[in-house]
Design a protein around this motif. Structure first.
Motif: not given
Ligand code: ZN
Length: 229
Positions: A50-52, A74-76, A80-84, A98-105
């Motif tokens: 995503g960064a790229v 969740h993603y906070d 800016k923390a992704l908690r699994l 985990a991919a869903h939370e990355a989606g939130h980030a």
């Protein structure tokens, strides 16, 4: 009686959604993903991707942390923390989450408007849902329509929150599936379908919560209208 008639479908949907998310998660928590990476590693890869793709290097600085509990992932956006909940799991269910939370980030980095709106609504919605019931009850017993109206307005904030949550959640899951396929981590149709099932089941719980909130609001409005007569 009216209350039960109105809220019964929402309650049934909520129970069904709860069962569906638990059973679907349990089913795919036993299936190891072919990529062989853990949920935390998958999150890291997707954030780097995503960064790229978004041109947002700050996504590499999102911290991936462990959180106790089941399905507490969740993603906070504030820290800016992704908690699994199961960062070391290699199961399809945990990789999907985990991919869903990355989606939130990614939503956060892309300044996705519904996410910002939802974050802004959190304190208002919390206050609104706490005040609504006492206000409406008080208004009912004191025969004060204005108090009921105030309670309805307070509750509307809570309803708005559950409604704004829907595009945020659906969009995060859509991003999750795209990311997993773009990075080549989940490409086999059977695995893609499994991740889809886990994420759809999770989304259903948000739909049930929104439906219950809307029907509750309808009920409050009916109480208000009957009070005015
Ligand atoms: Zn989510």
């Amino acid at each position: 009686m009216l209350y039960i008639l109105l809220l019964a479908p929402a309650l049934l949907l909520a129970l069904y959604a709860q069962w569906k998310v638990r059973s679907t998660y349990a089913r795919y928590a036993k299936v190891r993903a072919s990529c062989g990476l853990t949920a935390a590693q998958v999150a890291e890869r997707l954030l780097a991707h995503g960064a790229v793709s978004l041109g947002k290097p700050e996504l590499r600085r999102v911290r991936i942390e462990a959180v106790p509990g089941q399905l507490t992932d969740h993603y906070d956006p504030r820290t800016k923390a992704l908690r699994l909940s199961r960062p070391d799991s290699t199961a399809l269910a945990d990789i999907g989450v985990a991919a869903h939370e990355a989606g939130h980030a990614l939503q956060d980095a892309a300044r996705y408007a519904p996410l910002a709106l939802r974050s802004g609504l959190v304190p208002v919605a919390q206050l609104g849902s706490q005040l609504a019931f006492p206000l409406i009850l008080g208004g009912f017993f004191l025969n004060a329509a204005n108090l009921i109206l105030l309670g309805i307005l307070a509750y509307t904030a809570a309803v708005a929150f559950t409604l704004v949550t829907l595009p945020v959640e659906f969009n995060a899951s859509r991003r999750a599936l795209q990311l997993l396929q773009q990075t080549g981590l989940v490409t086999h149709p059977r695995e893609v379908a499994a991740v889809k099932r886990v994420l759809s089941a999770a989304a259903l719980t948000y739909v049930a919560a929104a439906a219950a909130a809307v029907l509750n609001l309808v009920y409050y409005v009916m109480v208000f209208l009957s009070q005015r007569r």
